[in-house]
Design a protein around this motif. Structure first.
Motif, short mmCIF file in Angstrom:
data_model
loop_
_atom_site.label_atom_id
_atom_site.label_comp_id
_atom_site.label_asym_id
_atom_site.label_seq_id
_atom_site.Cartn_x
_atom_site.Cartn_y
_atom_site.Cartn_z
N ARG A 39 9.07 -12.70 3.99
CA ARG A 39 8.83 -13.55 2.57
C ARG A 39 10.57 -13.85 2.09
O ARG A 39 10.99 -14.74 1.11
N SER A 55 12.02 -17.19 3.85
CA SER A 55 10.62 -18.78 3.28
C SER A 55 10.11 -18.35 1.74
O SER A 55 9.54 -19.38 0.99
N LYS A 56 11.21 -17.24 1.04
CA LYS A 56 10.92 -17.23 -0.51
C LYS A 56 9.77 -17.08 -1.12
O LYS A 56 9.40 -17.80 -1.81
N ILE A 57 8.77 -16.81 -0.27
CA ILE A 57 7.37 -16.91 -0.89
C ILE A 57 7.29 -14.98 -1.96
O ILE A 57 8.05 -13.90 -1.15
N ARG A 76 5.43 -12.16 -3.52
CA ARG A 76 3.69 -11.46 -3.00
C ARG A 76 3.48 -10.43 -3.73
O ARG A 76 4.39 -9.61 -4.17
N ASP A 107 4.56 -20.97 1.21
CA ASP A 107 5.31 -21.41 0.56
C ASP A 107 5.87 -22.49 0.03
O ASP A 107 5.52 -23.77 0.64
N SER A 108 6.41 -23.20 -1.16
CA SER A 108 6.42 -24.60 -1.87
C SER A 108 7.19 -25.72 -0.89
O SER A 108 7.47 -26.37 -0.49
N GLU A 109 7.99 -24.70 -0.35
CA GLU A 109 8.86 -25.46 0.81
C GLU A 109 8.31 -26.16 2.00
O GLU A 109 9.21 -26.49 2.78
N LYS A 110 7.06 -25.06 2.57
CA LYS A 110 6.74 -25.34 3.86
C LYS A 110 4.80 -26.66 3.31
O LYS A 110 4.27 -26.60 4.05
#
Length: 315
Positions: A35, A38-40, A42, A130-133
């Motif tokens: 997290r 990946s800057k997710i 949760r 994640d928005s970047e992925k």
């Protein structure tokens, strides 16, 4: 949520490669690292409760209740997928009914069930990825027309890569389609593949096997089969004599697959539900009032025949 309203090298660097199950401490560390990288964000992540003896995660007791609605179902499926990814599961299955949590195959019309799955896939991907992925996530629909419909409906405005498994052929009116060569569809930057309901045509699962073999195996990528009705193949619905390539998947592809989230209902006087949320055991449940009671549980997936003819009648 009523239905009527209704991962590449980069991944390999995020998920440690381990043959054995992770301990709870390692699991939390893995998820925290994922997290962070990946800057997710949760919400409501709860560490699993392990047994007092400190056994491996294969015997960890996971108390996951049957979902109350589709919002809770998607949250459970997302967390199960995260845990499986941290355990280095590369090929995953998610399967549940879309005409209602207590419905069985055939309760809903095929096209409506597919549309319901499409909407749920969009919500699942929005939670998991994640928005970047997003642009490194490729979602395969059964055929090209389904992709067009997705772009105008559930996936309108989304940046996910939408693709297809088969394309119409000259003999489409007779039920024939052409397989799409997966090496021509996949891009180097792809990290996660999700295959949407590949059950309408028998060729679709053969293409999925090719996708896994050519683009996922021996890489850091992940592949999720979402509502593929794979029980049709497991149960012999397609006779091996007439569909030998499909039947062989039970010996080649399926053993590599982890069913991370699963719901299958059985109706009748002695009805019930087969339920699994990774990494927990397979449970046979029965609804009593507003609660579900566990009739039986085991580590390996029981066959639907075993549940229907042995477990449920004797409970």
């Amino acid at each position: 949520m009523p239905l009527s309203g209704a991962p590449g090298a980069g991944v390999a660097s995020l998920f440690p490669l381990q043959k054995s199950h992770l301990s709870d401490r390692e699991l939390v560390s893995c998820l925290t690292s994922w997290r962070k990288n990946s800057k997710i964000v949760r919400r409501d992540f709860r560490p699993l409760r392990s047994s007092a003896s400190g056994e491996s995660r294969s015997s960890v007791e996971v108390d996951v209740p049957f979902p109350r609605d589709y919002d809770e179902l998607l949250e459970q499926a997302k967390q199960a997928t995260e845990l499986a990814i941290c355990d280095n599961r590369q090929l995953m299955e998610i399967e549940f009914p879309t005409s209602g949590l207590d419905s069985v195959p055939g309760d809903g019309e095929g096209g409506i069930e597919m549309t319901g799955s499409m909407q749920l896939i969009r919500e699942f991907c929005d939670q998991l990825v994640d928005s970047e992925k997003v642009t490194r996530t490729r979602i395969f629909f059964p055929e090209a027309n389904e992709v067009k419909f997705a772009r105008k409906s559930a996936f309108e405005g989304a940046s996910f890569k939408l693709d297809y498994l088969t394309k119409p052929s000259f003999f489409e009116d007779f039920g024939f389609t052409e397989k799409v060569k997966m090496t021509d569809r996949v891009r180097p930057e792809d990290e996660l593949f999700l295959v949407a309901y590949p059950y309408f045509n028998v060729n679709e699962m053969l293409v999925v096997e090719e996708l896994y073999r050519e683009a996922v195996a021996n890489t850091g990528r992940k592949l999720i089969i979402f509502n593929g009705e794979l029980d049709r193949i497991r149960s012999g619905y397609y006779p091996a004599f007439f569909y030998p390539k499909l039947a062989v998947l039970t010996k080649t592809l399926f053993p590599k697959m982890e069913t991370v989230y699963y719901i299958h209902n059985f109706k009748g006087m002695k009805g019930g539900t087969l339920f699994r949320c990774y990494p927990g055991p397979w449970k046979v449940l029965r609804r009593v009032g507003n609660r579900y009671m566990t009739l039986h549980q085991q580590e390996a997936m029981p066959s639907l025949k075993e549940v229907a003819l042995n477990i449920l009648p004797s409970s």
